[in-house]
Design a protein around this motif. Structure first.
Motif, PDB file in Angstrom:
ATOM      1  N   VAL A  46      -4.496 -24.676 -19.765  1.00 32.82           N
ATOM      2  CA  VAL A  46      -5.605 -24.373 -19.178  1.00 32.82           C
ATOM      3  C   VAL A  46      -6.248 -23.627 -20.238  1.00 32.82           C
ATOM      4  CG1 VAL A  46      -7.285 -23.614 -17.372  1.00 32.82           C
ATOM      5  CG2 VAL A  46      -5.105 -24.678 -16.743  1.00 32.82           C
ATOM      6  N   ASP A  51     -12.875 -23.395 -17.374  1.00 29.79           N
ATOM      7  CA  ASP A  51     -11.717 -24.020 -16.978  1.00 29.79           C
ATOM      8  C   ASP A  51     -10.613 -22.768 -16.215  1.00 29.79           C
ATOM      9  OD1 ASP A  51     -12.653 -26.656 -17.320  1.00 29.79           O
ATOM     10  OD2 ASP A  51     -11.059 -26.835 -19.071  1.00 29.79           O
ATOM     11  N   HIS A  55     -10.048 -22.011 -12.416  1.00 29.21           N
ATOM     12  CA  HIS A  55      -8.827 -22.292 -11.924  1.00 29.21           C
ATOM     13  C   HIS A  55      -8.315 -21.242 -11.415  1.00 29.21           C
ATOM     14  CE1 HIS A  55      -4.352 -23.804 -12.420  1.00 29.21           C
ATOM     15  NE2 HIS A  55      -5.087 -24.599 -11.724  1.00 29.21           N
TER      16      HIS A  55
END
Length: 167
Positions: A46, A51, A55
Protein backbone atom coordinates in the motif's frame (compact mmCIF):
# COMPACT_ATOMS: atom_id res chain seq x y z
CA UNK A 1 32.30 -6.18 37.48
CA UNK A 2 33.59 -2.73 36.44
CA UNK A 3 32.84 0.08 38.83
CA UNK A 4 32.26 3.78 38.37
CA UNK A 5 32.49 6.55 40.94
CA UNK A 6 28.70 7.00 41.07
CA UNK A 7 27.76 3.29 40.88
CA UNK A 8 30.52 1.30 42.56
CA UNK A 9 28.71 -2.05 42.28
CA UNK A 10 26.26 -1.32 39.45
CA UNK A 11 25.71 -3.32 36.29
CA UNK A 12 28.55 -3.32 33.75
CA UNK A 13 26.53 -1.12 31.37
CA UNK A 14 26.94 1.77 33.81
CA UNK A 15 30.54 2.03 32.69
CA UNK A 16 29.71 3.28 29.18
CA UNK A 17 27.77 6.26 27.91
CA UNK A 18 24.43 6.13 26.11
CA UNK A 19 25.01 9.45 24.32
CA UNK A 20 25.68 7.71 20.99
CA UNK A 21 23.34 4.74 21.50
CA UNK A 22 22.11 3.38 18.18
CA UNK A 23 18.97 1.94 19.81
CA UNK A 24 18.06 5.42 21.01
CA UNK A 25 18.82 6.90 17.59
CA UNK A 26 16.70 4.24 15.89
CA UNK A 27 13.78 4.80 18.25
CA UNK A 28 14.00 8.55 17.60
CA UNK A 29 13.02 7.65 14.02
CA UNK A 30 10.75 4.64 14.55
CA UNK A 31 9.44 5.14 18.09
CA UNK A 32 6.14 6.76 17.18
CA UNK A 33 3.28 4.32 16.50
CA UNK A 34 2.21 5.78 13.17
CA UNK A 35 5.72 5.53 11.73
CA UNK A 36 5.71 1.75 12.08
CA UNK A 37 2.15 1.60 10.72
CA UNK A 38 3.28 3.55 7.62
CA UNK A 39 6.13 1.06 7.14
CA UNK A 40 3.70 -1.85 7.55
CA UNK A 41 1.50 -0.42 4.82
CA UNK A 42 4.38 0.22 2.43
CA UNK A 43 5.86 -3.25 3.01
CA UNK A 44 2.41 -4.73 2.32
CA UNK A 45 2.27 -2.89 -1.03
CA UNK A 46 0.00 0.00 0.00
CA UNK A 47 2.16 2.84 -1.30
CA UNK A 48 -0.04 5.76 -2.32
CA UNK A 49 -0.89 8.50 0.16
CA UNK A 50 -4.69 8.23 -0.08
CA UNK A 51 -4.55 4.42 0.03
CA UNK A 52 -2.30 4.46 3.11
CA UNK A 53 -4.58 6.98 4.83
CA UNK A 54 -7.77 5.09 3.99
CA UNK A 55 -6.39 1.64 4.85
CA UNK A 56 -4.63 2.58 8.10
CA UNK A 57 -6.82 5.38 9.47
CA UNK A 58 -3.84 7.69 9.99
CA UNK A 59 -4.91 11.35 10.10
CA UNK A 60 -3.88 13.23 6.93
CA UNK A 61 -1.40 15.64 8.58
CA UNK A 62 0.18 12.88 10.68
CA UNK A 63 0.64 10.72 7.58
CA UNK A 64 2.13 13.62 5.66
CA UNK A 65 4.61 14.28 8.49
CA UNK A 66 5.57 10.61 8.87
CA UNK A 67 6.12 10.13 5.15
CA UNK A 68 8.23 13.29 4.96
CA UNK A 69 10.34 12.10 7.90
CA UNK A 70 10.84 8.62 6.40
CA UNK A 71 11.87 10.18 3.07
CA UNK A 72 14.23 12.58 4.87
CA UNK A 73 15.80 9.63 6.71
CA UNK A 74 16.25 7.78 3.36
CA UNK A 75 13.98 4.96 4.52
CA UNK A 76 11.38 5.63 1.82
CA UNK A 77 11.72 7.28 -1.57
CA UNK A 78 9.05 9.12 -3.56
CA UNK A 79 8.21 7.71 -7.00
CA UNK A 80 6.08 9.84 -9.34
CA UNK A 81 2.99 8.40 -11.03
CA UNK A 82 -0.01 9.77 -12.89
CA UNK A 83 -3.42 8.63 -11.71
CA UNK A 84 -5.59 6.84 -14.26
CA UNK A 85 -7.65 9.37 -16.13
CA UNK A 86 -4.98 12.06 -15.96
CA UNK A 87 -4.64 14.65 -13.27
CA UNK A 88 -1.54 16.02 -11.67
CA UNK A 89 1.50 13.89 -10.97
CA UNK A 90 1.36 12.26 -7.56
CA UNK A 91 3.84 10.15 -5.63
CA UNK A 92 3.90 6.72 -4.16
CA UNK A 93 6.33 5.66 -1.49
CA UNK A 94 8.74 2.78 -1.89
CA UNK A 95 11.34 1.48 0.55
CA UNK A 96 15.00 2.24 -0.10
CA UNK A 97 17.69 -0.38 0.63
CA UNK A 98 17.96 1.17 4.10
CA UNK A 99 14.19 0.92 4.48
CA UNK A 100 13.98 -2.70 3.29
CA UNK A 101 16.36 -3.68 6.06
CA UNK A 102 13.66 -2.56 8.51
CA UNK A 103 11.37 -5.26 7.15
CA UNK A 104 13.31 -7.71 9.31
CA UNK A 105 12.50 -5.56 12.34
CA UNK A 106 8.82 -5.56 11.40
CA UNK A 107 8.85 -9.37 11.08
CA UNK A 108 10.39 -9.64 14.57
CA UNK A 109 7.86 -7.19 16.05
CA UNK A 110 5.02 -9.07 14.36
CA UNK A 111 6.23 -12.40 15.76
CA UNK A 112 6.27 -10.94 19.27
CA UNK A 113 2.76 -9.57 18.70
CA UNK A 114 1.58 -12.89 17.25
CA UNK A 115 2.90 -14.66 20.35
CA UNK A 116 1.45 -12.32 22.96
CA UNK A 117 -1.31 -10.21 21.39
CA UNK A 118 -3.02 -12.15 18.58
CA UNK A 119 -6.73 -12.97 18.62
CA UNK A 120 -7.64 -16.56 19.59
CA UNK A 121 -7.98 -17.43 15.87
CA UNK A 122 -4.32 -16.54 15.31
CA UNK A 123 -2.33 -13.76 13.68
CA UNK A 124 -3.92 -11.64 10.97
CA UNK A 125 -0.86 -11.86 8.67
CA UNK A 126 1.75 -14.54 8.14
CA UNK A 127 5.15 -13.78 6.71
CA UNK A 128 6.27 -16.46 4.26
CA UNK A 129 9.32 -17.24 2.15
CA UNK A 130 8.55 -16.09 -1.40
CA UNK A 131 10.28 -19.14 -2.94
CA UNK A 132 8.76 -22.01 -0.93
CA UNK A 133 5.75 -20.52 0.86
CA UNK A 134 6.83 -21.60 4.36
CA UNK A 135 6.48 -19.22 7.31
CA UNK A 136 9.43 -16.98 8.13
CA UNK A 137 10.68 -16.49 11.68
CA UNK A 138 13.38 -14.14 12.92
CA UNK A 139 16.54 -15.95 14.00
CA UNK A 140 19.43 -14.57 16.03
CA UNK A 141 22.88 -16.05 15.64
CA UNK A 142 26.38 -15.00 16.60
CA UNK A 143 29.18 -14.25 14.15
CA UNK A 144 30.50 -17.80 14.65
CA UNK A 145 27.19 -19.19 13.38
CA UNK A 146 25.72 -20.36 16.69
CA UNK A 147 21.95 -19.99 16.82
CA UNK A 148 20.74 -18.14 19.90
CA UNK A 149 17.64 -19.86 21.27
CA UNK A 150 16.99 -17.75 24.36
CA UNK A 151 17.40 -14.02 24.99
CA UNK A 152 19.27 -14.86 28.20
CA UNK A 153 22.17 -16.07 26.03
CA UNK A 154 22.74 -12.54 24.71
CA UNK A 155 24.60 -9.89 26.68
CA UNK A 156 25.68 -6.37 25.80
CA UNK A 157 29.30 -5.26 25.91
CA UNK A 158 31.09 -2.08 24.91
CA UNK A 159 31.56 -1.83 21.15
CA UNK A 160 34.20 0.05 19.17
CA UNK A 161 32.21 3.30 19.47
CA UNK A 162 31.66 3.04 23.24
CA UNK A 163 32.52 6.06 25.33
CA UNK A 164 32.98 6.10 29.09
CA UNK A 165 30.04 7.17 31.21
CA UNK A 166 30.83 10.34 33.12
CA UNK A 167 27.46 10.63 34.91
Amino acid sequence: MPTSPTHPAGPPAMAWSTDNCTVGRTMAILGERWTVVVLREVFNGVRRFDDIRRHSGIPRQVLSNRLASLVEQDILRREPYRPEGGGRTRHEYRPTAKGLYLYLVLVAVAEWGDTYLADPEGPPVEFVHRDCGEQVHPVVECAAGHRIDTPRDVVGRPGPGAKPFDG
